[in-house]
Design a protein around this motif. Sequence first.
Motif, PDB file in Angstrom:
ATOM      1  N   GLU A  22       0.871  -1.160  -0.204  1.00  0.00           N
ATOM      2  CA  GLU A  22       0.078  -0.065   0.037  1.00  0.00           C
ATOM      3  C   GLU A  22       0.741   1.305   0.070  1.00  0.00           C
ATOM      4  O   GLU A  22       0.743   2.136  -0.692  1.00  0.00           O
ATOM      5  N   ASP A  23       1.995   1.350   0.891  1.00  0.00           N
ATOM      6  CA  ASP A  23       2.690   2.644   1.181  1.00  0.00           C
ATOM      7  C   ASP A  23       4.283   2.611   0.387  1.00  0.00           C
ATOM      8  O   ASP A  23       4.631   3.600   0.534  1.00  0.00           O
ATOM      9  N   GLY A  24       4.565   1.194   0.019  1.00  0.00           N
ATOM     10  CA  GLY A  24       5.936   1.541  -0.442  1.00  0.00           C
ATOM     11  C   GLY A  24       7.033   1.304   0.817  1.00  0.00           C
ATOM     12  O   GLY A  24       6.411   1.450   1.932  1.00  0.00           O
ATOM     13  N   SER A  26       9.395   3.503   1.503  1.00  0.00           N
ATOM     14  CA  SER A  26       9.626   4.697   2.145  1.00  0.00           C
ATOM     15  C   SER A  26       8.412   5.015   3.012  1.00  0.00           C
ATOM     16  O   SER A  26       8.456   5.826   3.971  1.00  0.00           O
ATOM     17  N   GLY A  27       7.245   4.698   2.419  1.00  0.00           N
ATOM     18  CA  GLY A  27       6.216   5.399   2.974  1.00  0.00           C
ATOM     19  C   GLY A  27       5.466   4.411   4.077  1.00  0.00           C
ATOM     20  O   GLY A  27       4.615   4.931   5.062  1.00  0.00           O
ATOM     21  N   GLY A 103       2.041  -2.359  -9.632  1.00  0.00           N
ATOM     22  CA  GLY A 103       2.684  -1.120  -9.100  1.00  0.00           C
ATOM     23  C   GLY A 103       3.747  -1.144  -8.277  1.00  0.00           C
ATOM     24  O   GLY A 103       4.632  -0.323  -8.274  1.00  0.00           O
ATOM     25  N   ILE A 105       5.756  -3.600  -7.401  1.00  0.00           N
ATOM     26  CA  ILE A 105       6.983  -4.313  -7.751  1.00  0.00           C
ATOM     27  C   ILE A 105       7.825  -3.172  -8.746  1.00  0.00           C
ATOM     28  O   ILE A 105       8.967  -2.792  -8.541  1.00  0.00           O
ATOM     29  N   ASN A 107       7.599   0.197  -9.030  1.00  0.00           N
ATOM     30  CA  ASN A 107       8.050   1.410  -8.386  1.00  0.00           C
ATOM     31  C   ASN A 107       9.299   0.954  -7.409  1.00  0.00           C
ATOM     32  O   ASN A 107      10.285   1.630  -7.604  1.00  0.00           O
ATOM     33  N   ALA A 166      -0.848  -1.617 -13.227  1.00  0.00           N
ATOM     34  CA  ALA A 166       0.304  -0.586 -12.952  1.00  0.00           C
ATOM     35  C   ALA A 166      -0.113   0.667 -12.908  1.00  0.00           C
ATOM     36  O   ALA A 166       0.259   1.416 -11.905  1.00  0.00           O
ATOM     37  N   LYS A 168      -3.394   1.701 -12.424  1.00  0.00           N
ATOM     38  CA  LYS A 168      -4.938   1.339 -12.025  1.00  0.00           C
ATOM     39  C   LYS A 168      -5.554   2.804 -11.575  1.00  0.00           C
ATOM     40  O   LYS A 168      -6.627   2.924 -11.935  1.00  0.00           O
ATOM     41  N   GLY A 169      -4.693   3.544 -10.928  1.00  0.00           N
ATOM     42  CA  GLY A 169      -5.085   4.850 -10.251  1.00  0.00           C
ATOM     43  C   GLY A 169      -5.564   5.563 -11.165  1.00  0.00           C
ATOM     44  O   GLY A 169      -6.794   6.291 -11.080  1.00  0.00           O
TER      45      GLY A 169
END
Lengths: 203, 203
Positions: A22-24, A26-27, A103, A105, A107, A166, A168-169
């Motif tokens: 969800e956040d990656g 760093s997030g 998305g 992977i 990123n 990838a 989708k947003g």
Amino acid sequence: MSENEKLTEEIIFEAATVVFEEDGLSGARMQNIADRAGINKALLHYYFRTKDHLFEAVFTKLAQKMFMKFTPIFEKNLSLEDKIRFFFREHITFMQQNPKLPGFIINEINHNPQRIKKLLRNVDFRKLWTTIIEQHSEELYKYNITEETLPQIMTTIVSLSVFPFAAKGIIEVAFDNFGIDFDKYTEERKTFAAEFVIKAITK
Amino acid sequence: MSENEKLTEEIIFEAATVVFEEDGLSGARMQNIADRAGINKALLHYYFRTKDHLFEAVFTKLAQKMFMKFTPIFEKNLSLEDKIRFFFREHITFMQQNPKLPGFIINEINHNPQRIKKLLRNVDFRKLWTTIIEQHSEELYKYNITEETLPQIMTTIVSLSVFPFAAKGIIEVAFDNFGIDFDKYTEERKTFAAEFVIKAITK
DNA sequence: TTTTGGTTTAACCAATTGATTTAACTAATA
DNA sequence: TATTAGTTAAATCAATTGGTTAAACCAAAA
């Protein structure tokens, strides 16, 4: 108790999977992962030492899960066209069940490319080409496929399958104004993309 | 001095663009942006108040830059096939000059979709369809294009163009093992993708 | 029951980070 | 020259965050 440990470790791993996806990297927040796992934050470090260790474990698992889906097409005894249809059907179905995976992977690899050097050693265009010749020598005359254009064709096929998830947003928002349902779109895409590719490569 | 202010603000903006594109919102550090701009960190807040303000400014600019590139195709007086060729040539050239842009935009929107709701109000499939009919009514009989399949076709075209850059990290590593140069690949893709699409949609 | 080993938690720590404050600086203006 | 308004930087703050520590907990073994 090793039974319990396996359980706790899995609970942490699954919570971390959700949060990282969800956040990656760093997030994501360790506290967030702990909360979602319903445990104390210190336990994360007890089982995985550091955030990077935990991320590495999650990422490797998910990246394997993702890239595994590309291989088994050539184990099937199908015509080339049916292999294309098979791939889009299976691969899009997989991403329908894991819509955030592509998305994530993409990123994380963009931010740290050497992270998958090991995993992508399997990608072998030369071997792929010989496999195609072996399995489809009789029907290959019907299609515009050469060893030179293989990278273009392969990335094209992957593009058609992966990109909608990838991005989708963006796509969901763009579709929203016209009542186009994303799930219906991806369902239709299984056949659309397959026939699109077959049409394009047929002489 | 307004001259100087404009300069400083631009220096900050450009430094922030580089850092945000590289690290994303959550990965970027204000100190890093200040260092790259060669100024004190407090100046960032003097000109843009908060990190979110600064990011919003950068993101809006970059998102516009990205989505602007989709519109001007239908202002040209070209055949449908030449419009397709024109699009891939122009769009891929643009991304060759801004290779990190697609991944950045896609990732940030995935993390916060409503960020582009305003910008994507322009995306209008109905209007696009009427435009196509207006401009290509005589030659449309040659192609398999209907209003129903327009979303599939449009996302297909965008996929072929954008995905190689959005997934640049993966593709570069995958190509690396075979001496395939990414820049050469994208250059060839301008014509490959165009002819691929034309072949696929032609009856 | 006591001991023991691993498991879990509460409390805490040090570093980072976005943001603020205060003062120094600068150039145009009176 | 003195004033003033805007610009820049040093110092600092408060909150967040990844990570550690020490103690509590708990079940199996002795």
